[in-house]
Enzyme design. Structure first.
Site, PDB file in Angstrom:
ATOM      1  N   HIS A 192      13.006   5.731  12.731  1.00 38.03           N
ATOM      2  CA  HIS A 192      12.793   5.839  11.279  1.00 38.03           C
ATOM      3  C   HIS A 192      13.482   7.106  10.755  1.00 38.03           C
ATOM      4  O   HIS A 192      13.532   8.114  11.453  1.00 38.03           O
ATOM      5  CB  HIS A 192      11.277   5.910  11.041  1.00 38.03           C
ATOM      6  CG  HIS A 192      10.857   5.656   9.623  1.00 38.03           C
ATOM      7  ND1 HIS A 192      11.036   6.590   8.630  1.00 38.03           N
ATOM      8  CD2 HIS A 192      10.262   4.595   9.031  1.00 38.03           C
ATOM      9  CE1 HIS A 192      10.560   6.111   7.478  1.00 38.03           C
ATOM     10  NE2 HIS A 192      10.082   4.891   7.706  1.00 38.03           N
ATOM     11  N   ARG A 246       2.285   8.564   8.872  1.00 36.20           N
ATOM     12  CA  ARG A 246       2.066   9.988   8.578  1.00 36.20           C
ATOM     13  C   ARG A 246       0.960  10.591   9.430  1.00 36.20           C
ATOM     14  O   ARG A 246       1.047  11.751   9.833  1.00 36.20           O
ATOM     15  CB  ARG A 246       1.685  10.165   7.109  1.00 36.20           C
ATOM     16  CG  ARG A 246       2.889  10.247   6.247  1.00 36.20           C
ATOM     17  CD  ARG A 246       2.591  10.186   4.774  1.00 36.20           C
ATOM     18  NE  ARG A 246       3.862   9.905   4.120  1.00 36.20           N
ATOM     19  CZ  ARG A 246       4.574  10.793   3.439  1.00 36.20           C
ATOM     20  NH1 ARG A 246       4.133  12.009   3.271  1.00 36.20           N
ATOM     21  NH2 ARG A 246       5.734  10.467   2.905  1.00 36.20           N
ATOM     22  N   GLU A 284      -2.102   5.189   2.819  1.00 36.58           N
ATOM     23  CA  GLU A 284      -2.039   3.768   2.441  1.00 36.58           C
ATOM     24  C   GLU A 284      -3.406   3.158   2.125  1.00 36.58           C
ATOM     25  O   GLU A 284      -3.518   2.304   1.241  1.00 36.58           O
ATOM     26  CB  GLU A 284      -1.344   2.963   3.540  1.00 36.58           C
ATOM     27  CG  GLU A 284       0.153   3.226   3.674  1.00 36.58           C
ATOM     28  CD  GLU A 284       0.495   4.452   4.503  1.00 36.58           C
ATOM     29  OE1 GLU A 284      -0.437   5.118   5.026  1.00 36.58           O
ATOM     30  OE2 GLU A 284       1.687   4.765   4.626  1.00 36.58           O
ATOM     31  N   GLU A 313      -0.154  -9.142  -0.893  1.00 35.07           N
ATOM     32  CA  GLU A 313      -0.731  -8.547   0.328  1.00 35.07           C
ATOM     33  C   GLU A 313      -1.953  -7.695  -0.048  1.00 35.07           C
ATOM     34  O   GLU A 313      -2.068  -6.508   0.270  1.00 35.07           O
ATOM     35  CB  GLU A 313       0.273  -7.717   1.134  1.00 35.07           C
ATOM     36  CG  GLU A 313      -0.174  -7.457   2.564  1.00 35.07           C
ATOM     37  CD  GLU A 313       0.816  -6.635   3.387  1.00 35.07           C
ATOM     38  OE1 GLU A 313       0.764  -5.394   3.318  1.00 35.07           O
ATOM     39  OE2 GLU A 313       1.631  -7.236   4.096  1.00 35.07           O
ATOM     40  N   ASP A 353       0.782  -1.243   0.000  1.00 37.44           N
ATOM     41  CA  ASP A 353       0.000   0.000   0.000  1.00 37.44           C
ATOM     42  C   ASP A 353       0.809   1.286   0.000  1.00 37.44           C
ATOM     43  O   ASP A 353       0.340   2.323   0.461  1.00 37.44           O
ATOM     44  CB  ASP A 353      -0.912  -0.003   1.235  1.00 37.44           C
ATOM     45  CG  ASP A 353      -0.133  -0.234   2.527  1.00 37.44           C
ATOM     46  OD1 ASP A 353       1.084   0.011   2.525  1.00 37.44           O
ATOM     47  OD2 ASP A 353      -0.750  -0.659   3.525  1.00 37.44           O
ATOM     48  N   HIS A 361       6.280   5.414  12.534  1.00 36.21           N
ATOM     49  CA  HIS A 361       6.531   6.287  11.376  1.00 36.21           C
ATOM     50  C   HIS A 361       5.275   6.824  10.695  1.00 36.21           C
ATOM     51  O   HIS A 361       5.370   7.667   9.799  1.00 36.21           O
ATOM     52  CB  HIS A 361       7.342   5.534  10.319  1.00 36.21           C
ATOM     53  CG  HIS A 361       6.593   4.392   9.699  1.00 36.21           C
ATOM     54  ND1 HIS A 361       5.696   4.573   8.678  1.00 36.21           N
ATOM     55  CD2 HIS A 361       6.575   3.070   9.973  1.00 36.21           C
ATOM     56  CE1 HIS A 361       5.184   3.398   8.347  1.00 36.21           C
ATOM     57  NE2 HIS A 361       5.690   2.472   9.119  1.00 36.21           N
TER      58      HIS A 361
HETATM   59  C1  UD1 Z   1       6.842   5.003   3.558  1.00 42.39           C
HETATM   60  C2  UD1 Z   1       5.444   4.643   3.046  1.00 42.39           C
HETATM   61  C3  UD1 Z   1       4.660   3.913   4.122  1.00 42.39           C
HETATM   62  C4  UD1 Z   1       5.445   2.750   4.686  1.00 42.39           C
HETATM   63  C5  UD1 Z   1       6.792   3.256   5.178  1.00 42.39           C
HETATM   64  C6  UD1 Z   1       7.639   2.112   5.685  1.00 42.39           C
HETATM   65  C7  UD1 Z   1       4.251   6.088   1.479  1.00 42.39           C
HETATM   66  C8  UD1 Z   1       3.490   7.330   1.292  1.00 42.39           C
HETATM   67  N1  UD1 Z   1       4.726   5.859   2.700  1.00 42.39           N
HETATM   68  O1  UD1 Z   1       6.705   5.996   4.587  1.00 42.39           O
HETATM   69  O2  UD1 Z   1       3.444   3.424   3.566  1.00 42.39           O
HETATM   70  O3  UD1 Z   1       4.723   2.169   5.751  1.00 42.39           O
HETATM   71  O4  UD1 Z   1       7.482   3.875   4.085  1.00 42.39           O
HETATM   72  O5  UD1 Z   1       8.736   2.572   6.409  1.00 42.39           O
HETATM   73  O6  UD1 Z   1       4.440   5.339   0.559  1.00 42.39           O
HETATM   74  N2  UD1 Z   1      14.221   8.458   4.469  1.00 42.39           N
HETATM   75  C9  UD1 Z   1      15.606   8.364   4.379  1.00 42.39           C
HETATM   76  N3  UD1 Z   1      16.166   7.152   4.086  1.00 42.39           N
HETATM   77  C10 UD1 Z   1      15.434   6.025   3.893  1.00 42.39           C
HETATM   78  C11 UD1 Z   1      14.032   6.115   4.014  1.00 42.39           C
HETATM   79  C12 UD1 Z   1      13.444   7.337   4.281  1.00 42.39           C
HETATM   80  O7  UD1 Z   1      16.296   9.348   4.564  1.00 42.39           O
HETATM   81  O8  UD1 Z   1      16.009   4.962   3.627  1.00 42.39           O
HETATM   82  C13 UD1 Z   1      13.600   9.780   4.730  1.00 42.39           C
HETATM   83  C14 UD1 Z   1      13.719  10.725   3.530  1.00 42.39           C
HETATM   84  O9  UD1 Z   1      13.880  12.030   3.992  1.00 42.39           O
HETATM   85  C15 UD1 Z   1      12.341  10.550   2.844  1.00 42.39           C
HETATM   86  C16 UD1 Z   1      11.460  10.434   4.063  1.00 42.39           C
HETATM   87  O10 UD1 Z   1      12.201   9.608   4.981  1.00 42.39           O
HETATM   88  O11 UD1 Z   1      12.009  11.636   2.005  1.00 42.39           O
HETATM   89  C17 UD1 Z   1      10.086   9.892   3.833  1.00 42.39           C
HETATM   90  O12 UD1 Z   1      10.090   8.695   3.073  1.00 42.39           O
HETATM   91  P1  UD1 Z   1       8.689   8.190   2.410  1.00 42.39           P
HETATM   92  O13 UD1 Z   1       8.937   6.880   1.740  1.00 42.39           O
HETATM   93  O14 UD1 Z   1       8.091   9.265   1.578  1.00 42.39           O
HETATM   94  O15 UD1 Z   1       7.743   8.018   3.649  1.00 42.39           O
HETATM   95  P2  UD1 Z   1       7.827   7.075   4.907  1.00 42.39           P
HETATM   96  O16 UD1 Z   1       7.361   7.849   6.047  1.00 42.39           O
HETATM   97  O17 UD1 Z   1       9.161   6.423   4.960  1.00 42.39           O
HETATM   98  N1  UDP Z   2      12.352  -3.336  10.508  1.00 47.39           N
HETATM   99  C1  UDP Z   2      13.730  -3.388  10.272  1.00 47.39           C
HETATM  100  N2  UDP Z   2      14.540  -2.533  10.963  1.00 47.39           N
HETATM  101  C2  UDP Z   2      14.067  -1.633  11.865  1.00 47.39           C
HETATM  102  C3  UDP Z   2      12.656  -1.576  12.072  1.00 47.39           C
HETATM  103  C4  UDP Z   2      11.828  -2.433  11.371  1.00 47.39           C
HETATM  104  O1  UDP Z   2      14.198  -4.201   9.478  1.00 47.39           O
HETATM  105  O2  UDP Z   2      14.871  -0.901  12.470  1.00 47.39           O
HETATM  106  C5  UDP Z   2      11.469  -4.235   9.728  1.00 47.39           C
HETATM  107  C6  UDP Z   2      10.414  -4.987  10.504  1.00 47.39           C
HETATM  108  O3  UDP Z   2      10.898  -6.249  10.932  1.00 47.39           O
HETATM  109  C7  UDP Z   2       9.272  -5.126   9.505  1.00 47.39           C
HETATM  110  C8  UDP Z   2       9.428  -3.900   8.620  1.00 47.39           C
HETATM  111  O4  UDP Z   2      10.742  -3.410   8.832  1.00 47.39           O
HETATM  112  O5  UDP Z   2       9.427  -6.263   8.680  1.00 47.39           O
HETATM  113  C9  UDP Z   2       8.392  -2.861   8.979  1.00 47.39           C
HETATM  114  O6  UDP Z   2       8.706  -1.658   8.341  1.00 47.39           O
HETATM  115  P1  UDP Z   2       7.968  -0.310   8.677  1.00 47.39           P
HETATM  116  O7  UDP Z   2       7.485  -0.336  10.073  1.00 47.39           O
HETATM  117  O8  UDP Z   2       8.892   0.778   8.271  1.00 47.39           O
HETATM  118  O9  UDP Z   2       6.763  -0.293   7.635  1.00 47.39           O
HETATM  119  P2  UDP Z   2       5.261  -0.864   7.670  1.00 47.39           P
HETATM  120  O10 UDP Z   2       5.325  -2.321   7.921  1.00 47.39           O
HETATM  121  O11 UDP Z   2       4.506  -0.099   8.714  1.00 47.39           O
HETATM  122  O12 UDP Z   2       4.758  -0.527   6.304  1.00 47.39           O
END
Ligand code: UD1
Ligand code: UDP
Length: 373
Positions: free
Chosen positions: A246, A215, A133, A119, A97, A213
């Site tokens: 995160h 939003r 999502e 999923e 999602d 994490h």
């Molecule tokens: C995203 C997904 C969310 C998912 C989550 C898992 C969307 C809108 N959101 O949220 O559904 O549950 O990932 O973690 O698709 N960033 C880094 N390095 C990384 C990852 C993120 O620096 O490796 C920072 C960056 O500034 C980036 C920001 O996090 O712009 C947000 O990343 P984004 O993927 O847009 O949203 P998440 O909150 O990570």
């Molecule tokens: N996870 C990881 N390292 C971390 C925190 C979480 O590998 O420091 C793994 C966790 O085991 C799970 C996945 O990341 O499989 C969950 O990711 P996240 O919570 O970012 O996203 P969501 O599942 O809410 O989309």
């Protein structure tokens, strides 16, 4: 030979698609399978690719610091055009999602490929929670040709939306495939991160593992979460909180501002998957708003407080291993204290339940397509 393109972009999608990539690769005589990462996440995605030994065939490298939904969505669709026109897949696989899921489904539809949603069928029926999502998965569900639903309840959700029953397959969740594989491997592999964690974990304290994490929790929600964690840490010196934070700046900033400098709270960088699995195993309980962690923890017998008002994963709530606490400061504190003090309740909640599959979800998906040939 059928051509598969598996597209993902964030950490959880990578963890949950890795077993499917590897299962298709085992069947290379029947499928030409390629991986495209949007790199919606960068460091957190690369951690997963390294562990599962996946080298993407296409890397769009799209992540920007503090990116927004408008430009990310547009960039994914625009950049996928070239990949889709180059490889011309028969099938495009997306997961869950995220923005990558939704945008890649639309791009795949434009290319004429068949769309396979892994999923599929999770719903809260509240379009603002989780945001964005819930709408991402509904759009993907509308576009998809094949729906791989993790549970019977997710299949039911799809049937209520008039999805044809013959296009839905209940497989279990691939997260259990990944977890079973990793739990075995973390016992034997040499891992620097785990070695470092062993020096951080206080063996005399009850470990509470925290992640977050979402939003819809940004802003006031995270402030209340941090206040609750601070109170738990200060009033329970026999507890250690470890929180891999995160990288989203909307999370990182308030968490470090509000929780730094408390002795029994350890704020650390996101962990690579094997180290996180190891740490989940060491924990007494978990407090999270994560989707994936809600699915993994019941398999490991760890009670979970979920910092959300609603969940698309009702199975573990029904089984009693997960409690919804929202971002209500008092409720988070109260339920944590109860689990720390009420041993009977703790024992009941931690009794092993695994409503999410048998670790063979990827095998079931590949078998389905072997029969379709
Ligand atoms: C995203 C997904 C969310 C998912 C989550 C898992 C969307 C809108 N959101 O949220 O559904 O549950 O990932 O973690 O698709 N960033 C880094 N390095 C990384 C990852 C993120 O620096 O490796 C920072 C960056 O500034 C980036 C920001 O996090 O712009 C947000 O990343 P984004 O993927 O847009 O949203 P998440 O909150 O990570
Ligand atoms: N996870 C990881 N390292 C971390 C925190 C979480 O590998 O420091 C793994 C966790 O085991 C799970 C996945 O990341 O499989 C969950 O990711 P996240 O919570 O970012 O996203 P969501 O599942 O809410 O989309």
């Amino acid at each position: 030979m059928k051509k598969n393109l598996i597209v993902f972009g964030t950490r959880p999608e990578a963890i949950k698609m890795a077993p499917l990539v590897n299962e298709f690769k085992k069947n290379a005589e029947f499928f030409d399978t390629r991986v495209c990462v949007t790199a919606q996440h960068r460091e957190m995605l690369d951690q997963v690719l390294d562990f599962f030994g996946i080298v993407p065939d296409y890397d769009l490298d799209l992540m920007k610091p503090n990116q927004n939904l408008y430009s990310l969505t547009a960039d994914i669709i625009l950049n996928l055009q070239e990949v889709l026109e180059d490889f011309k897949p028969d099938y495009v696989y997306v997961h869950g999602d995220t923005t990558t899921t939704m945008a890649a489904s639309i791009a795949a539809f434009y290319s004429g490929a068949q769309i396979c949603h892994v999923e599929a069928g999770l719903r809260t029926h509240n379009k603002r929670a989780p945001f964005p999502e819930e709408i991402n998965r509904q759009i993907t569900g509308r576009i998809a040709d094949y729906h791989f639903a993790p549970t019977e309840a997710s299949r039911e959700n799809l049937l209520k939306e008039n999805v044809s029953p013959e296009t839905i397959v209940v497989t279990g969740n691939t997260v259990i495939d990944a977890l079973m594989d990793s739990s075995k491997r973390v016992e034997t592999i040499e891992n620097e991160e785990i070695a470092k964690l062993k020096t951080l974990v206080n063996p005399n304290a009850k470990l509470i593992l925290v992640t977050g994490h979402r939003r819809e929790n940004h802003g006031d929600g995270f402030i209340r979460i941090c206040e609750a964690l601070r109170e738990i840490a200060i009033t329970h010196t026999d507890v250690q909180i470890i929180y891999p934070v995160h990288l989203n700046p909307n999370v990182k900033k308030p968490v470090y501002e509000l929780l730094s400098g408390i002795d029994n709270i350890k704020l650390i960088d996101p962990l690579a998957y094997p180290a996180f699995v190891w740490l989940m195993n060491q924990s007494y309980m978990i407090i999270t708003d994560s989707g994936g962690v809600q699915e993994e923890a019941p398999s490991l017998g760890k009670p979970v407080l979920v910092m959300r008002d609603t969940t698309e994963r009702p199975e573990a709530v029904k089984a009693g291993t997960v409690i919804l606490v929202g971002t209500n400061r008092d409720l988070i504190v109260r339920e944590t204290k109860s689990l720390l003090q009420d041993h009977k309740r703790y024992e009941i909640m931690s009794g092993l339940h695994n409503p999410y599959g048998d670790g063979k979800a990827s095998e079931k998906i590949v078998k389905f397509f072997l029969n379709e040939r």
